[in-house]
Structures are given as C-alpha cells and as structure tokens.
Enzyme design. Sequence first.
Site, PDB file in Angstrom:
ATOM      1  N   CYS A 152      38.216  69.863  33.352  1.00 54.96           N
ATOM      2  CA  CYS A 152      37.939  70.739  34.488  1.00 54.96           C
ATOM      3  C   CYS A 152      38.952  71.886  34.516  1.00 54.96           C
ATOM      4  CB  CYS A 152      38.014  69.939  35.792  1.00 54.96           C
ATOM      5  SG  CYS A 152      37.544  70.921  37.247  1.00 54.96           S
ATOM      6  N   ASP A 210      40.393  72.915  37.024  1.00 58.29           N
ATOM      7  CA  ASP A 210      41.348  72.637  38.102  1.00 58.29           C
ATOM      8  C   ASP A 210      42.797  72.804  37.606  1.00 58.29           C
ATOM      9  OD1 ASP A 210      43.078  71.072  39.929  1.00 58.29           O
ATOM     10  OD2 ASP A 210      41.182  70.482  40.857  1.00 58.29           O
ATOM     11  N   ARG A 253      45.402  71.541  38.505  1.00 54.43           N
ATOM     12  CA  ARG A 253      46.212  70.317  38.501  1.00 54.43           C
ATOM     13  C   ARG A 253      45.970  69.443  37.273  1.00 54.43           C
ATOM     14  NH1 ARG A 253      43.842  68.270  44.064  1.00 54.43           N
ATOM     15  NH2 ARG A 253      42.021  69.002  42.898  1.00 54.43           N
ATOM     16  N   HIS A 262      38.094  64.349  36.717  1.00 53.11           N
ATOM     17  CA  HIS A 262      39.221  63.955  37.580  1.00 53.11           C
ATOM     18  C   HIS A 262      38.726  63.699  38.994  1.00 53.11           C
ATOM     19  CE1 HIS A 262      39.848  67.768  39.901  1.00 53.11           C
ATOM     20  NE2 HIS A 262      39.122  68.246  38.915  1.00 53.11           N
ATOM     21  N   CYS A 318      37.696  66.186  42.566  1.00 46.89           N
ATOM     22  CA  CYS A 318      37.244  67.406  41.880  1.00 46.89           C
ATOM     23  C   CYS A 318      36.447  68.281  42.862  1.00 46.89           C
ATOM     24  CB  CYS A 318      36.360  67.019  40.684  1.00 46.89           C
ATOM     25  SG  CYS A 318      35.738  68.456  39.773  1.00 46.89           S
TER      26      CYS A 318
HETATM   27 CO    CO Z   1      37.570  69.588  39.045  1.00 50.50          CO
END
Ligand code: CO
Length: 209
Positions: free
Chosen positions: A42, A44, A46, A98, A101
């Site tokens: 992803c 993302d 993080r 994850h 999400c």
């Molecule tokens: Co995500």
Amino acid sequence: MSLLEDLLENNEQWAADLLKEDPSFFAHLAEQQSPEYLWIGCSDSRVPANQLLGLMPGDVFVHRNIANLVIHTDLNCMSVIKYAVDVLKVKHIIVTGHYDCGGINAAMQKQSFELIDGWLRNIKDIYVNHLDHFNESMTEKEKLDYLTELNVIEQVKNVCHTTCVQQAWGKGQELTIHGLIYSVKNGRLKDLKVNFNNIDNINDLYHIS
Ligand code: CO
C-alpha cells in the site's frame, strides 16, 4: 530553512553515513540492481517496504498503490511485475496488505471519493463476492481486518494469473508468490500462508503456454 532544504540535508547525511560504513556502496549499486524480492504494498506512509524488512537500497523492487491492488488492466502494475520477473528475475513476489488501511476503510463506505471510486470498487467486489465469510456477530473492525486479509489473498491470485508469471513457471523459473499483512500498531508482519510456486493450484483456464 525551507522544508526542501531540510530534506536535502537529511539526504546528504544519509548518503554520508552509508559511505562511512562502505565507501564503495553507491559505486557498487550503480553498476546494477539484482533484488530477490518484488514488494507490492500500500502507498500508506506507515508501510515503507525497505525499512520494515530491514533491507538496504538494491534489495527490493517496489510497487505501491492504494490498498495494494493488482489489477490486470493496470499497465503500471503489470509493467512492474513483467520487469521484475523477466528482467530482474526476482525469486519472490510479496503482496502485503496492512490493517487500518484507509483504502479498505473507504471501500466499505457508501460515500463517493470521486476519481478513486473505480479503484475502490475492486475492494467492494471482493467483499460482496465473499459475503458468506462475514456475519452479524463480527464487529466493524473485525470485518475490516478480515476484508484486508481477503484482499491480499485475491491480489496474490491476481499475480499468479498474469501471463508473465504463468510463463515464468512454464519455463521452470524459481518464483514464489506470498501474501503478508502488516500491523501499523506494532510494526510486525504476519504470513497469511498463501504461497504459490507453480501452476498446480491455479485454475486451468488461467494457464498460458
Ligand atoms: Co493502506
């Protein structure tokens, strides 16, 4: 000092630190890359592939998008897989979702996210196609977590169904597709144990000779 200056300073320090450890680090990497892994994760912030795997530059080829989707008409993702398998000859393709999400959460809402709606619809489809796996006793969080796992499993299958992975297996190339889940709460990866390294468990219809 501007934000960009901060970033450039960080970069200078980072490169200097690496050279202190190994003066030939960049010279060596400049010659070639030969990563063993393709990470599909992803976007993302993080979930940074290299850091959480403890890997250095040169160790992992990376493709990231919202909710780590592998869509057959996505020329970007298909090109990354093709290059990783045919040219770099990675030995492992790791699809990593994850928990928590934003893409999965958004897909479970009825509101429009405009341009992103078509992308999120792929996740809605997975939920609707697996309705019998969900029940009323599950909390919303449990549903989201389970959908996150189902999504990884579906994307692992999508990787397996690509012409390029089918052809690589047909040639006897060593290549395993894996599905993992990352927890942004504790930094740990969990193996979903959906590993494919040949066409035996793939429906005949997808076999490309
Ligand atoms: Co995500």
